[in-house]
Design a protein around this motif. Structure first.
Motif, PDB file in Angstrom:
ATOM      1  N   ARG A  96       0.875  -1.187  -0.047  1.00  0.00           N
ATOM      2  CA  ARG A  96      -0.127  -0.104   0.080  1.00  0.00           C
ATOM      3  C   ARG A  96       0.948   1.187  -0.275  1.00  0.00           C
ATOM      4  O   ARG A  96       0.301   2.389  -0.424  1.00  0.00           O
ATOM      5  CB  ARG A  96      -0.931   0.114   1.124  1.00  0.00           C
ATOM      6  CG  ARG A  96      -2.019  -1.113   1.288  1.00  0.00           C
ATOM      7  CD  ARG A  96      -2.868  -1.104   2.518  1.00  0.00           C
ATOM      8  NE  ARG A  96      -3.402   0.335   2.969  1.00  0.00           N
ATOM      9  CZ  ARG A  96      -3.001   0.836   3.779  1.00  0.00           C
ATOM     10  NH1 ARG A  96      -2.099   0.396   4.784  1.00  0.00           N
ATOM     11  NH2 ARG A  96      -3.288   2.069   4.174  1.00  0.00           N
ATOM     12  N   LYS A  97       2.172   1.192   0.769  1.00  0.00           N
ATOM     13  CA  LYS A  97       2.702   2.305   0.344  1.00  0.00           C
ATOM     14  C   LYS A  97       3.933   2.271  -0.314  1.00  0.00           C
ATOM     15  O   LYS A  97       4.544   1.001  -0.350  1.00  0.00           O
ATOM     16  CB  LYS A  97       3.450   2.394   2.120  1.00  0.00           C
ATOM     17  CG  LYS A  97       2.272   2.868   3.032  1.00  0.00           C
ATOM     18  CD  LYS A  97       2.985   3.155   4.275  1.00  0.00           C
ATOM     19  CE  LYS A  97       1.714   3.323   5.642  1.00  0.00           C
ATOM     20  NZ  LYS A  97       2.408   3.573   6.764  1.00  0.00           N
ATOM     21  N   ARG A  98       4.500   3.276  -0.992  1.00  0.00           N
ATOM     22  CA  ARG A  98       5.527   3.057  -1.926  1.00  0.00           C
ATOM     23  C   ARG A  98       6.385   4.292  -1.917  1.00  0.00           C
ATOM     24  O   ARG A  98       5.943   5.331  -1.547  1.00  0.00           O
ATOM     25  CB  ARG A  98       4.847   3.174  -3.604  1.00  0.00           C
ATOM     26  CG  ARG A  98       3.912   1.798  -3.497  1.00  0.00           C
ATOM     27  CD  ARG A  98       3.606   1.723  -5.072  1.00  0.00           C
ATOM     28  NE  ARG A  98       2.859   0.403  -4.847  1.00  0.00           N
ATOM     29  CZ  ARG A  98       1.762   0.376  -5.986  1.00  0.00           C
ATOM     30  NH1 ARG A  98       1.727   0.800  -7.170  1.00  0.00           N
ATOM     31  NH2 ARG A  98       0.955  -0.636  -5.840  1.00  0.00           N
ATOM     32  N   GLN A  99       7.848   3.897  -2.034  1.00  0.00           N
ATOM     33  CA  GLN A  99       8.666   5.006  -1.778  1.00  0.00           C
ATOM     34  C   GLN A  99       8.409   6.258  -2.544  1.00  0.00           C
ATOM     35  O   GLN A  99       8.335   6.408  -3.730  1.00  0.00           O
ATOM     36  CB  GLN A  99      10.028   4.448  -2.230  1.00  0.00           C
ATOM     37  CG  GLN A  99      11.101   4.965  -1.453  1.00  0.00           C
ATOM     38  CD  GLN A  99      12.492   4.348  -1.695  1.00  0.00           C
ATOM     39  OE1 GLN A  99      12.797   3.261  -2.369  1.00  0.00           O
ATOM     40  NE2 GLN A  99      13.520   4.572  -0.858  1.00  0.00           N
TER      41      GLN A  99
ATOM     42  N   CYS B 166       5.985   8.456  -2.100  1.00  0.00           N
ATOM     43  CA  CYS B 166       4.808   8.680  -2.436  1.00  0.00           C
ATOM     44  C   CYS B 166       4.280   8.883  -1.005  1.00  0.00           C
ATOM     45  O   CYS B 166       3.178   7.993  -0.546  1.00  0.00           O
ATOM     46  CB  CYS B 166       4.029   7.788  -3.478  1.00  0.00           C
ATOM     47  SG  CYS B 166       4.768   7.600  -4.751  1.00  0.00           S
ATOM     48  N   ASP B 167       4.453   9.757  -0.198  1.00  0.00           N
ATOM     49  CA  ASP B 167       4.231   9.837   1.320  1.00  0.00           C
ATOM     50  C   ASP B 167       2.682   9.829   1.562  1.00  0.00           C
ATOM     51  O   ASP B 167       2.134   9.465   2.287  1.00  0.00           O
ATOM     52  CB  ASP B 167       5.097  10.971   1.992  1.00  0.00           C
ATOM     53  CG  ASP B 167       6.471  10.462   2.098  1.00  0.00           C
ATOM     54  OD1 ASP B 167       6.857   9.397   1.804  1.00  0.00           O
ATOM     55  OD2 ASP B 167       7.249  11.562   2.389  1.00  0.00           O
TER      56      ASP B 167
ATOM     57  N   GLN C 180       0.276   9.061  -0.347  1.00  0.00           N
ATOM     58  CA  GLN C 180      -0.614   8.034  -1.313  1.00  0.00           C
ATOM     59  C   GLN C 180      -0.485   6.720  -0.768  1.00  0.00           C
ATOM     60  O   GLN C 180       0.411   6.168  -0.444  1.00  0.00           O
ATOM     61  CB  GLN C 180      -0.106   8.183  -2.660  1.00  0.00           C
ATOM     62  CG  GLN C 180      -0.922   9.045  -3.813  1.00  0.00           C
ATOM     63  CD  GLN C 180      -0.623   8.994  -5.213  1.00  0.00           C
ATOM     64  OE1 GLN C 180       0.590   8.586  -5.600  1.00  0.00           O
ATOM     65  NE2 GLN C 180      -1.581   8.725  -5.867  1.00  0.00           N
ATOM     66  N   ARG C 181      -1.512   6.189  -0.701  1.00  0.00           N
ATOM     67  CA  ARG C 181      -1.965   4.695  -0.271  1.00  0.00           C
ATOM     68  C   ARG C 181      -2.199   4.265  -1.758  1.00  0.00           C
ATOM     69  O   ARG C 181      -3.124   4.906  -2.312  1.00  0.00           O
ATOM     70  CB  ARG C 181      -2.755   4.668   0.739  1.00  0.00           C
ATOM     71  CG  ARG C 181      -2.192   5.175   2.058  1.00  0.00           C
ATOM     72  CD  ARG C 181      -1.039   4.625   2.369  1.00  0.00           C
ATOM     73  NE  ARG C 181      -0.822   5.154   3.580  1.00  0.00           N
ATOM     74  CZ  ARG C 181       0.313   6.189   3.759  1.00  0.00           C
ATOM     75  NH1 ARG C 181       0.761   6.498   2.756  1.00  0.00           N
ATOM     76  NH2 ARG C 181       0.679   6.767   4.847  1.00  0.00           N
TER      77      ARG C 181
END
Lengths: 290, 801
Positions: free
Chosen positions: B446-449, B451-452, B454-455
């Motif tokens: 759900r979390k990507r580097q 992209c703080d 964004q889920r």
């Protein structure tokens, strides 16, 4: 729902004629028409006469002076984007390129028309305030120059008098030490802006810090200029500084705008995020510029 | 890969590709829509519409309007009442509880029931004159508090919306299979939840319109109207205007989209025709966008409870489904909740089902049909329940579906309302997972580097789409008639009772006929939508154009092919079984040079028929009527009925990014795998699927017709009713499975409608996944940024506690 009789149309060839007509009761000055024509079609507004100022040379040129440029009120978004001889401020170009709508709208919608319509949920008003623009209004009694921050007095309300015609907008050149960033929040391509912010970043002459001035639009009834914020590091916005932005917004206590696409609660909640992202955009832009 | 009948059977078959015959005309603007058609001397009708959501009409003063220059007529309901019959609602009396059919006057005389309801009309020389005069009509109302939601509508004290009904529940029923309560009571786990689907509509870019003329030469009424059902409109016009059907000609011009929005049943077309007949003049009406946005097609509130065993196998399902159908309409729209209920339990193997449904009248605008026709709601509710079950068992949403999907060995599968014909749901699931790269995306988290804010989320949506509706006992039937006619230039004309809502289904019909006769599709002209020229037909709805219209034409062309083969045998001096048809020639098998071109045969037959021994009277025209099997219009001994003969389906995967600071949702990837049995024209089917997916995205995220507390519609234009645009959608990846129907002549199933609900469900599931919405939280569509932020708050609060 009921398209009734369409008003008379005139396109005066001289400013003198235009101002003379504008003096008469129940006339309206026509910009690009992208807003006014649909309103007339639906009989949401009524007028006896439309005065199209397209033929006036005063409204139709983009020109440069020593410290400033003049953007004719009838300049379309496409005119702004295509202008090759005059250096149009980057923020205005960015706003023109991201305005909601396709090529038809960019070719027809005008900067002056958008300013005079003063829709809170639109791009141009807060851009003009952020740029410290001055609006040049003409009427038979004489010309007036009004700062953008004084021009937008309420939703769909400006300080332009009914007999006044907006001729051009005067904007100071970008300063060499400033970088602009902009963020626009909307839910879909077809959505009007729910929030916009313009950030002007100025690195401190000494040290690694910066000051940043943020202007909010579409979130509030009229554009809001936040007090200048200090950044300790001009390459990032810290959490504490984000909290400062929220505090500045709280202190400003603006009148939040509410419309069919988002209510005031939502707008007040996302305002600090919109502002922060505009600052981040300015920081990124500065890195890009080197 | 070709089947025994010479037809393409899979999407992959390149021979099946054929350019849309009229595509260029649509793209370059040569097509004349109704709004482009102008009679030189036509009068213009304006409808005077209610400014109030609910009010009693005390008096209407039309004197000022009548005295306006250029005004030819001003009529109220008191004037039209004796001149025109009532509209008759499509709902069966058995489900309304009324004593016979429900009717509505074309113009009300007592009450107005929604903002925008027409209650008077003006006919004048110009559109502006008619609208100007309409503003001069002075009406006194007694205004009532509007009923806008189901709870207010169903209170005992609520003001009654139709005099023939005891309550505001216009129609209700229960779909039962097995013993759902018992099964859920004994289940090892139960999962409950709620989903609200906002009020939206089909929104074709071209709104409705009607141009009615009186032809003095023939004393006939000539009607051009944007309808999917020209024969149906003619039948109703004949009844309501007390004319013979053959005194009326209805022509449906090319439509700029229909999607169910252009079913007849509203008063405007009838009244435009009434005024043309009365004034013996052309009368024109073209709907405005704000009028078009008065019409609704969805607003559902659903609560579900699933019972599951310890292996996440569903043992029982109970659904309470309420539809807010707005003001009652005589369109097929109010039937959609019935279809929604009857489509449970969709593609799943659930033996115990109870769906209690109600269609409730309020003071919002009336419903017409919309693509999905209720089935999109079924998909959204079922898939929402599946997502909740996956959470309850901590399973991947794919796995809980796999446990419960029907298997190929189950088909045909009988439920109380459906006999699902064929399919391979598991293969479709495999294909969509592979195409969408599901496993890798799931692993990415759900979390990507970088992209703080964004889920990311993944969702899956299955949609069963029953197609080819047959409504026994009404004039809307599932069969169709076609005539295929050969001319002496070797070209073919097809006269068909199905119409094209703009999908290009006529190209597929031309392909089927051309294949039978050895011609190119470009040699075939398909005539549709003209009651003077085509056989009586039910028009376009329920993805039936090719399914039944195409098959009827294919059968008729087959009859002609037999005639041509027999005549060729005589001319080639061999027996019939020595003649084959290929590549545009009838030739002697094994002697390719002994042949006759198809293009010359009609002329030869016409000139030699009856003159040469062995060639009879030339039969260059054939007519066939075709309807699929697998229908149950009359209840069987156990009371089961079945309105749909074919069962297309689609399965979708969506990947979204949710901005947790603003609630804005970006659709990153959409993948859809679709099965409509035999495909005649893969490009057309793909185009329909893409359109359905886009509509699903709108339904999930953007589209909503909202009302303020006074019952005034808020979303009156495309700035306020937001449709998905190109930039809102990723490139949709599509794949196909082909499971021919055993119940149709060509193995075809309805193509065109499927995908709205499945795509919406996948997007909804992906958002739920991204923000980790807990079980039991209300899912409210469309998921606007504002609602999404509120849902994130709920998820965070639940996470903390």
């Amino acid at each position: 729902m009921n398209p009734t009789k369409f008003p008379r149309y005139s396109a005066p060839a001289s400013l003198e004629q235009a101002l003379h007509r504008a003096k008469r009761p129940d006339t309206m000055v026509l910009g690009g028409g992208t807003v006014l024509y649909p309103l007339l079609q639906r009989a949401d507004v009524r007028t006896d006469e439309l005065i199209d100022v397209f033929n006036l040379p005063e409204t139709n040129t983009i020109s440069a002076a020593q410290d400033s440029i003049s953007v004719g009120a009838m300049s379309t978004y496409a005119d702004i984007l295509n202008e090759a001889n005059v250096q149009v401020p980057a923020l205005l170009r960015t706003a023109a390129s991201t305005v909601t709508g396709g090529p038809q709208l960019r070719n027809q919608g005008t900067v002056g028309g958008s300013a005079c319509y003063a829709n809170p949920a639109s791009d141009i008003p807060s851009v003009l305030v952020a740029l410290g623009a001055t609006l040049h209004l003409a009427s038979e009694p004489g010309d007036r120059y009004v700062a953008a921050s004084d021009f937008f007095v309420g939703p769909f309300t400006t300080s332009r008098q009914v007999d006044e015609v907006l001729l051009d907008i005067v904007i100071n050149h970008d300063r060499s030490d400033e970088t602009w960033g902009r963020y626009k929040l909307k839910s879909a391509e077809g959505s009007w802006p729910i929030g916009v912010a313009s950030a002007c970043l100025r690195p401190d002459p000494v040290g690694s810090g910066a000051t940043v001035a943020v202007t909010l639009g579409a979130l509030t009834e009229t554009p809001v200029e936040l007090p200048t914020l200090e950044l300790s590091d001009c390459t990032t916005v810290s959490t504490a500084e984000q909290n400062n932005i929220q505090a500045l917004i709280n202190n400003a206590d603006p009148r939040w705008w509410s419309d069919e696409l988002a209510d005031a609660d939502y707008r007040s909640r996302v305002a600090a995020t919109v502002a922060t992202r505009a600052i981040s955009a300015a920081i990124t832009q500065r890195k890009t510029n080197g | 890969m070709n089947s025994a009948n010479g037809l393409p059977t899979t999407h992959a078959d390149p021979s099946a590709r054929a350019e849309r015959l009229d595509g260029e005309r649509f793209v370059n603007g040569a097509v004349r829509y109704l709004g482009d058609v102008r009679a030189v001397d036509s009068l213009h009708i304006a409808f005077v519409r209610s400014p109030h959501a609910h009010a009693r009409i005390i008096s209407i003063d039309v004197a000022a309007a009548r005295n306006q220059p250029g005004v030819h007529a001003v009529l109220t309901g008191h004037d039209t009442g004796p001149l025109v019959g009532d509209l008759v609602c499509a709902m069966p009396a058995a489900l309304t509880g009324a004593d016979g059919d429900l009717t509505l006057p074309c113009l009300p005389t007592e009450f107005v029931r929604f903002v925008g309801e027409p209650f008077a009309l003006v006919v004048a020389e110009s559109a502006s004159a008619s609208h100007a005069a309409a503003t001069l009509i002075n009406t006194e109302f007694e205004i009532f508090e509007p009923i806008l939601d189901i709870d207010s509508a169903t209170k005992p004290s609520s003001r009654n919306q139709h005099s023939a009904l005891p309550t505001n529940v216009a129609m209700a029923g229960v779909v039962v299979e097995g013993d759902a309560s018992g099964a859920i009571g004994e289940a090892s786990k139960t999962v409950s939840g709620r989903i609200n689907i906002g009020r939206s509509s089909a929104i074709p870019l071209e709104p409705r319109g009607c141009l009615a003329s009186w032809d003095a030469d023939s004393d006939r009424l000539i009607v051009r109207a944007t309808v999917q059902t020209p024969h149906g409109l003619r039948t109703e016009l004949a009844r309501q205007l007390q004319m013979a059907e053959n005194d009326i000609r209805v022509i449906a011009p090319p439509l700029g989209g229909a999607f169910g929005f252009k079913f007849a049943g509203f008063p405007e077309e009838i009244l435009t025709c009434l005024m043309a007949a009365k004034l013996k003049r052309s009368v024109r009406w073209v709907e405005s966008r704000d009028e078009a946005l008065l019409v609704g097609a969805r607003e559902y509130h659903a609560e579900y409870t699933l019972g599951l065993d310890q292996d996440a196998k569903i043992v029982g399902l109970i659904v309470d489904l309420d539809a807010n159908i707005g003001a009652l309409a005589a369109t097929p729209g109010p039937l959609m909740p019935l279809v929604a209920a009857s489509t449970f339990p969709g593609p799943y193997n659930i033996g115990n089902v109870e769906v209690r449904w109600r269609a409730v009248m309020t003071n919002k605008g009336p419903w017409n049909g919309a693509r999905g026709f209720g089935k999109e709601a079924t998909s959204l509710i079922l898939e929402s329940a599946m997502d909740a079950a996956a959470l309850a068992f901590e399973l991947d949403p794919v796995d809980v579906r796999r446990h419960n999907l029907l298997r190929s060995s189950h088909f045909p599968h009988r439920t109380s309302t459906m006999t699902i014909d064929s399919g391979d749901y598991s293969a479709a699931m495999d294909q969509v997972l592979a195409l969408s790269n599901y496993s890798a995306k799931r692993a990415a988290g759900r979390k990507r580097q970088g992209c703080d804010d964004q889920r990311f989320g993944l969702g899956i949506g299955f949609e069963l789409t029953p197609e080819g509706m047959d409504s026994g006992g009404s004039l809307i039937r599932g069969f169709e008639t076609a005539t295929v006619r050969l001319d002496t230039s070797g070209r073919v004309t097809v006269l068909t009772g199905v119409t094209s809502p703009g999908t290009g289904s006529d190209t597929a019909i031309a392909q089927l006929v051309a294949a039978q006769l050895g011609l190119s599709a470009r040699d075939v002209r398909v005539v549709q939508g003209d009651t003077d020229m085509t056989p009586y037909g039910s028009g376009s709805f329920s993805s039936r154009g090719v399914l039944v219209g195409g098959t009827a034409a294919w059968l008729a062309a087959g009859d002609l092919c037999k005639n041509l083969t027999a005549a060729s045998a005589v001319l080639l001096e061999v027996s019939t079984d020595q003649v084959e048809m290929a590549d545009g020639f009838y030739r002697v098998i094994g002697e390719p040079m002994r042949c006759l071109p198809v293009s010359e045969l009609p002329r030869l037959l016409r000139s030699l028929g009856g003159a040469i021994p062995g060639i009879g009277e030339p039969q260059l025209e054939a007519t066939r009527t075709y309807g699929p099997d697998n229908l149950q219009s009359i209840p069987d001994e156990s009371g089961r009925m079945q309105m749909y003969p074919t069962y297309s389906y689609s399965v979708h995967v969506a990947e979204v990014g949710v901005d947790i600071k603003t609630g804005c949702i970006e659709i990153l990837n959409l993948t859809a795998v679709h099965d409509c049995g035999t495909v005649i024209n893969p490009d057309l089917v793909d185009a329909q699927l893409h359109g359905a997916v886009a509509m699903g995205a709108g339904l999930a995220l953007l589209e909503e017709e909202r009302y303020n507390e006074n019952g005034q519609p808020m979303n009156t234009d495309f700035k306020r009713y937001i449709l998905p645009r190109l930039g809102d959608l990723p490139t949709v990846q599509t794949g196909h499975i082909c499971s021919p129907s055993p119940f149709t002549a060509l193995g075809t199933k309805g193509a065109g409608e499927s995908g709205v609900g499945g795509a919406a469900a996948a997007i909804t599931g992906a958002v739920r996944d991204a923000i980790q919405l807990p079980i039991g939280t209300l899912v409210q569509l469309p998921m606007t940024p504002q609602r999404t932020l509120a849902a994130i708050d709920t998820a965070n609060a639940r996470g903390r506690s």
